[in-house]
Design an enzyme around this catalytic site. Structure first.
Site, PDB file in Angstrom:
ATOM      1  N   ARG A  46      10.918  -0.806   0.683  1.00 46.12           N
ATOM      2  CA  ARG A  46      10.425   0.512   0.247  1.00 46.12           C
ATOM      3  C   ARG A  46      10.739   1.575   1.302  1.00 46.12           C
ATOM      4  O   ARG A  46      11.050   2.716   0.966  1.00 46.12           O
ATOM      5  CB  ARG A  46       8.921   0.449  -0.040  1.00 46.12           C
ATOM      6  CG  ARG A  46       8.418   1.686  -0.757  1.00 46.12           C
ATOM      7  CD  ARG A  46       7.015   1.514  -1.279  1.00 46.12           C
ATOM      8  NE  ARG A  46       6.054   1.323  -0.215  1.00 46.12           N
ATOM      9  CZ  ARG A  46       4.789   0.943  -0.392  1.00 46.12           C
ATOM     10  NH1 ARG A  46       4.330   0.716  -1.613  1.00 46.12           N
ATOM     11  NH2 ARG A  46       3.972   0.783   0.624  1.00 46.12           N
TER      12      ARG A  46
ATOM     13  N   LYS B 212       7.354   7.027  -0.013  1.00 51.63           N
ATOM     14  CA  LYS B 212       6.179   7.238   0.846  1.00 51.63           C
ATOM     15  C   LYS B 212       6.510   8.277   1.920  1.00 51.63           C
ATOM     16  O   LYS B 212       6.742   7.941   3.085  1.00 51.63           O
ATOM     17  CB  LYS B 212       5.788   5.891   1.455  1.00 51.63           C
ATOM     18  CG  LYS B 212       4.313   5.779   1.762  1.00 51.63           C
ATOM     19  CD  LYS B 212       3.901   4.336   1.889  1.00 51.63           C
ATOM     20  CE  LYS B 212       2.568   4.169   2.552  1.00 51.63           C
ATOM     21  NZ  LYS B 212       1.450   4.819   1.884  1.00 51.63           N
TER      22      LYS B 212
ATOM     23  N   GLU C  70      -2.051   8.300 -10.437  1.00 48.56           N
ATOM     24  CA  GLU C  70      -2.685   7.424  -9.448  1.00 48.56           C
ATOM     25  C   GLU C  70      -3.731   8.215  -8.688  1.00 48.56           C
ATOM     26  O   GLU C  70      -3.939   9.401  -8.940  1.00 48.56           O
ATOM     27  CB  GLU C  70      -1.651   6.806  -8.498  1.00 48.56           C
ATOM     28  CG  GLU C  70      -0.889   7.784  -7.639  1.00 48.56           C
ATOM     29  CD  GLU C  70       0.059   7.087  -6.658  1.00 48.56           C
ATOM     30  OE1 GLU C  70      -0.215   5.963  -6.215  1.00 48.56           O
ATOM     31  OE2 GLU C  70       1.080   7.707  -6.310  1.00 48.56           O
TER      32      GLU C  70
END
Ligand code: PLP
Ligand code: COI
Length: 342
Positions: free
Chosen positions: A82, A185, A221
């Site tokens: 990621r 992220k 989310e």
């Protein structure tokens, strides 16, 4: 080795000083040798792209001590992948997976006394980050990057621990745009959510629940975690959205939910469905599973817990996940990796 003198069972999710962090610099197309250092600051060029244009991304993973005294990390390969995707998306030098793993192992080994003892419920939180350190004034990617890994012993993200939290659906703020960077992220996503989070806290809620930015109909989310709901038909339902972070914890829970006889579904989740769920939860590395007690949406409130306790499905999934993480349950899926001592 003797452990650091910390109040392990009562640690918060905060920065607690450890002995070392590790840093690498990317220059002329290659990563240099890592330097373990006790220095808690970095010296940056005043025109570094991380300061001006948000060239920054990070990861979060945890190390645990097992009953036999080993130190293990959870799903490190997924975090390494990621981070590569995050770097790629905002045009930064990518950290190869073996460099990522090596850096994490080295910094854990240098800080073994800060790995919380087995049975305390605490863990060593590992925070790798990449920043554009080279100077630019025009909007261009940096020509130099720093990859840094710090560690800090932590307790639960929400101070109540494994107790239901209260969420509010926000409609006047978006965390991320559909074709933006919500699926990686990068720090800007968190800055984008700070005002909404603080407003929610002032109103007595624990966190916010975002809706999709395009239609404001579907759940995205929460600020620091993915979301799931349990339906009366025994489904584990979690949003499919291009603007949420693909949570590694959620991926595990989908597998564990299936093992527990729940039917996992990753799909658009209409916000009105919150009134049908029997339980709901937030999930993530920091949040683990945090049961949701209530969700406020406009003038209505969906209530999942009246006695301040987690529901049976959230509890079962939490127990299963945490038992694997600390090595108490078999690691049937190869999620746990032992940190070799140097
Ligand atoms: N969503 C956001 C916005 C997060 O910051 C996190 C934390 O990493 C998660 C979800 C959960 O992801 P993971 O389970 O990989 O930690
Ligand atoms: C994590 O769960 O590791 C995160 O990075 C979330 C963060 C907001 C603490």
């Amino acid at each position: 080795m003797s452990k650091a003198d910390l109040d392990w069972p009562h640690l918060d999710f905060g920065y607690h000083k450890t002995d070392y962090n590790i840093r690498f610099t990317w220059r002329d197309g290659a990563w240099g040798a890592g330097e373990l250092t006790t220095d808690e600051s970095i010296s940056l060029h005043i025109a570094a792209t991380c300061l001006h244009y948000g060239q920054q991304c990070f990861e979060g993973l945890k190390a645990f001590e097992t009953k036999s005294g080993d130190v293990v990390v959870f799903r490190i390969e997924e975090n390494a992948q990621r981070m590569r995707r995050s770097c790629h998306k905002i045009h930064m030098a990518e950290v190869p997976e073996d460099l990522f793993t090596d850096a994490v192992f080295k910094v854990i080994n240098a800080n073994r006394k800060f790995v919380p003892p087995y049975g305390t419920g605490a863990s060593l939180y590992i925070r790798p980050l990449v920043i554009g350190s080279g100077p630019q004034v025009g909007v261009k990617p940096a020509n130099e990057y720093i990859f840094l890994v710090l560690v800090t012993p932590v307790g639960p993200y929400f101070k109540t621990g494994f107790k239901p939290v209260n969420l509010i659906v926000v409609e006047d703020a978006d965390r991320a745009a559909p074709l933006g960077v919500g699926d990686v992220k990068v720090g800007g996503n968190y800055a984008a959510g700070l005002r909404a989070s603080m407003r929610a806290r002032e109103r007595g809620f624990t966190e916010v629940l975002y809706l999709d930015a395009r239609e404001k109909k579907y759940i995205d989310e929460s600020g620091p975690a993915n979301f799931f709901g349990i339906t009366p038909a025994g489904e584990y339902v979690t949003p499919d959205s291009e603007s949420i972070l693909p949570s590694i914890t959620n991926k595990c829970l989908i597998t564990l939910a299936e093992e527990a006889g729940l039917k996992p579904q990753r799909r658009h989740v209409h916000v009105d469905e919150i009134f049908d769920f029997t339980e709901a939860g937030c999930c993530g590395t920091a949040a683990v599973i945090t049961p949701v007690g209530s969700i406020t949406y406009r003038d209505r409130k969906a209530i999942y817990s009246k006695d301040g306790k987690a529901g049976p499905r959230c509890s079962e999934l939490y127990d299963k996940l945490t038992a694997i993480q600390v090595g108490d349950a078999p690691d049937n899926y190869g999620w746990v990796r032992r940190v070799p001592e140097k």
